[in-house]
Design a protein around this motif. Structure first.
Motif, mmCIF file in Angstrom:
data_model
loop_
_atom_site.group_PDB
_atom_site.id
_atom_site.type_symbol
_atom_site.label_atom_id
_atom_site.label_comp_id
_atom_site.label_asym_id
_atom_site.label_seq_id
_atom_site.Cartn_x
_atom_site.Cartn_y
_atom_site.Cartn_z
ATOM 1 N N VAL A 138 29.466 5.008 -17.330
ATOM 2 C CA VAL A 138 29.156 4.403 -16.030
ATOM 3 C C VAL A 138 28.043 3.369 -16.169
ATOM 4 N N THR A 139 27.022 3.693 -16.937
ATOM 5 C CA THR A 139 25.902 2.766 -17.149
ATOM 6 C C THR A 139 26.377 1.489 -17.829
ATOM 7 N N LYS A 140 27.225 1.634 -18.847
ATOM 8 C CA LYS A 140 27.735 0.487 -19.597
ATOM 9 C C LYS A 140 28.571 -0.426 -18.702
ATOM 10 N N ILE A 141 29.528 0.150 -17.976
ATOM 11 C CA ILE A 141 30.411 -0.653 -17.128
ATOM 12 C C ILE A 141 29.613 -1.325 -16.012
ATOM 13 N N SER A 142 28.736 -0.563 -15.383
ATOM 14 C CA SER A 142 27.943 -1.108 -14.278
ATOM 15 C C SER A 142 27.075 -2.265 -14.740
ATOM 16 N N SER A 143 26.526 -2.147 -15.943
ATOM 17 C CA SER A 143 25.663 -3.192 -16.472
ATOM 18 C C SER A 143 26.446 -4.436 -16.866
ATOM 19 N N GLU A 144 27.559 -4.242 -17.567
ATOM 20 C CA GLU A 144 28.309 -5.374 -18.107
ATOM 21 C C GLU A 144 29.074 -6.150 -17.037
ATOM 22 N N THR A 145 29.401 -5.512 -15.917
ATOM 23 C CA THR A 145 30.190 -6.193 -14.883
ATOM 24 C C THR A 145 29.323 -6.944 -13.872
ATOM 25 N N LYS A 146 28.014 -6.791 -13.964
ATOM 26 C CA LYS A 146 27.134 -7.475 -13.019
ATOM 27 C C LYS A 146 27.236 -8.990 -13.112
ATOM 28 N N GLU A 147 27.625 -9.491 -14.296
ATOM 29 C CA GLU A 147 27.689 -10.930 -14.506
ATOM 30 C C GLU A 147 29.046 -11.522 -14.136
ATOM 31 N N ILE A 148 29.977 -10.686 -13.710
ATOM 32 C CA ILE A 148 31.316 -11.189 -13.375
ATOM 33 C C ILE A 148 31.296 -11.865 -12.008
ATOM 34 N N LYS A 149 31.702 -13.131 -11.979
ATOM 35 C CA LYS A 149 31.824 -13.883 -10.732
ATOM 36 C C LYS A 149 33.283 -14.106 -10.348
ATOM 37 N N THR A 150 34.098 -14.316 -11.361
ATOM 38 C CA THR A 150 35.542 -14.465 -11.136
ATOM 39 C C THR A 150 36.297 -13.697 -12.210
ATOM 40 N N LEU A 151 37.496 -13.292 -11.869
ATOM 41 C CA LEU A 151 38.352 -12.592 -12.827
ATOM 42 C C LEU A 151 39.793 -12.916 -12.485
ATOM 43 N N GLN A 152 40.581 -13.202 -13.499
ATOM 44 C CA GLN A 152 41.980 -13.529 -13.277
ATOM 45 C C GLN A 152 42.825 -12.899 -14.375
ATOM 46 N N ALA A 153 43.999 -12.403 -14.011
ATOM 47 C CA ALA A 153 44.862 -11.753 -14.994
ATOM 48 C C ALA A 153 46.308 -11.775 -14.523
ATOM 49 N N ASP A 154 47.215 -11.814 -15.488
ATOM 50 C CA ASP A 154 48.626 -11.582 -15.190
ATOM 51 C C ASP A 154 48.833 -10.082 -15.054
ATOM 52 N N PHE A 155 49.831 -9.685 -14.265
ATOM 53 C CA PHE A 155 50.077 -8.256 -14.130
ATOM 54 C C PHE A 155 51.571 -7.940 -14.082
ATOM 55 N N ILE A 156 51.856 -6.716 -14.490
ATOM 56 C CA ILE A 156 53.198 -6.149 -14.345
ATOM 57 C C ILE A 156 53.036 -4.881 -13.506
ATOM 58 N N GLN A 157 53.746 -4.823 -12.390
ATOM 59 C CA GLN A 157 53.643 -3.664 -11.508
ATOM 60 C C GLN A 157 54.960 -2.888 -11.518
ATOM 61 N N THR A 158 54.866 -1.596 -11.750
ATOM 62 C CA THR A 158 56.054 -0.735 -11.763
ATOM 63 C C THR A 158 55.909 0.326 -10.681
ATOM 64 N N LYS A 159 56.838 0.310 -9.765
ATOM 65 C CA LYS A 159 56.819 1.257 -8.652
ATOM 66 C C LYS A 159 57.965 2.250 -8.828
ATOM 67 N N LYS A 160 57.623 3.535 -8.830
ATOM 68 C CA LYS A 160 58.626 4.587 -8.948
ATOM 69 C C LYS A 160 58.694 5.347 -7.637
ATOM 70 N N MET A 161 59.896 5.354 -7.034
ATOM 71 C CA MET A 161 60.092 6.024 -5.754
ATOM 72 C C MET A 161 61.187 7.075 -5.887
ATOM 73 N N ASP A 162 60.967 8.227 -5.279
ATOM 74 C CA ASP A 162 61.877 9.359 -5.444
ATOM 75 C C ASP A 162 63.304 9.040 -5.040
ATOM 76 N N PHE A 163 63.480 8.217 -4.005
ATOM 77 C CA PHE A 163 64.830 7.994 -3.486
ATOM 78 C C PHE A 163 65.569 6.853 -4.192
ATOM 79 N N LEU A 164 64.927 6.244 -5.197
ATOM 80 C CA LEU A 164 65.579 5.182 -5.955
ATOM 81 C C LEU A 164 65.816 5.622 -7.396
ATOM 82 N N ASP A 165 66.980 5.285 -7.930
ATOM 83 C CA ASP A 165 67.305 5.649 -9.311
ATOM 84 C C ASP A 165 66.540 4.793 -10.317
ATOM 85 N N LYS A 166 66.299 3.535 -9.949
ATOM 86 C CA LYS A 166 65.621 2.622 -10.868
ATOM 87 C C LYS A 166 64.223 2.278 -10.350
ATOM 88 N N ASN A 167 63.306 2.060 -11.282
ATOM 89 C CA ASN A 167 61.971 1.629 -10.914
ATOM 90 C C ASN A 167 62.002 0.181 -10.424
#
Length: 208
Positions: free
Chosen positions: A33-62
């Motif tokens: 917690v100390t490490k993350i809290s300290s190192e992220t204080k300097e973050i002003k912007t952040l950008q990333a590509d993402f892949i989102q996978t949603k699994k729902m009980d009533f669907l056969d495919k994600n």
């Protein structure tokens, strides 16, 4: 034949055990917690590509979607889905702004699921997520990552969210993966790639 089966079983068990998450000690979790809290204080912007996978009980495919996430401190966050459809959602000034393939709208940020993910992701950029009064946090580790598991404290929120996991690779202080388990049994997994920290982000990324 029997020896081969026994060896295969042993390897399978060994792999399973190796992949397991183990709880951090009090000292380890405090250091994390100390490490993350300290190192992220300097973050002003952040950008990333993402892949989102949603699994729902009533669907056969994600349901798998792709896009880009952009964050600007203190509290502006945009998700732009690009494949297989175009859909944008921006969290700003306690409102959600939506562009659904050209149809624009805005609503109060009252979603009990996605809004909480966004709150934790914004918090992960400044180390404040560990202080969220709505969740109790437990800490785990494996060979590749440190993991913070957030469990809602209130019965009201537990109606929607069972748990949210944030994964931090051991060599970085930003989130690489989010796992959310809803009370319904549905799950959402978001994996971030090509993360850029403090790189300029065009204003258009936060507009619809």
């Amino acid at each position: 034949m029997i020896k081969n089966i026994a060896l295969s079983t042993l390897l399978l068990i060994s792999s399973f055990v190796f992949a397991q998450n183990t709880p951090m000690s009090t000292a380890e979790s405090k250091a994390f917690v100390t490490k993350i809290s300290s190192e992220t204080k300097e973050i002003k912007t952040l950008q990333a590509d993402f892949i989102q996978t949603k699994k729902m009980d009533f669907l056969d495919k994600n349901i798998v979607t792709y896009g880009k996430m952009s964050l600007k401190t203190p509290n502006i966050l945009a998700w732009k889905y690009t494949k297989p459809y175009q859909y944008s959602i921006v969290f700003k000034d306690n409102k959600i702004f939506i562009n659904d393939q050209g149809k624009k709208s805005s609503v109060d940020a009252k979603s009990k699921t996605f809004e909480k993910i966004n709150k934790l992701i914004v918090g992960s950029s400044n180390g404040q997520m560990f202080n969220d009064s709505e969740f109790s946090v437990s800490y785990f580790k494996n060979a590749n990552s440190n993991i913070a598991k957030f469990t809602p404290k209130s019965a009201q929120l537990l109606k929607y969210i069972k748990q949210i996991e944030l994964h931090f690779p051991k060599n970085q202080s930003t989130v690489s993966q989010v796992n959310m388990m809803e009370a319904s049994g549905d799950t959402t997994n978001i994996v971030f790639k090509n993360t850029k920290i403090n790189a300029p982000i065009a204003a258009s990324e936060f507009s619809l």
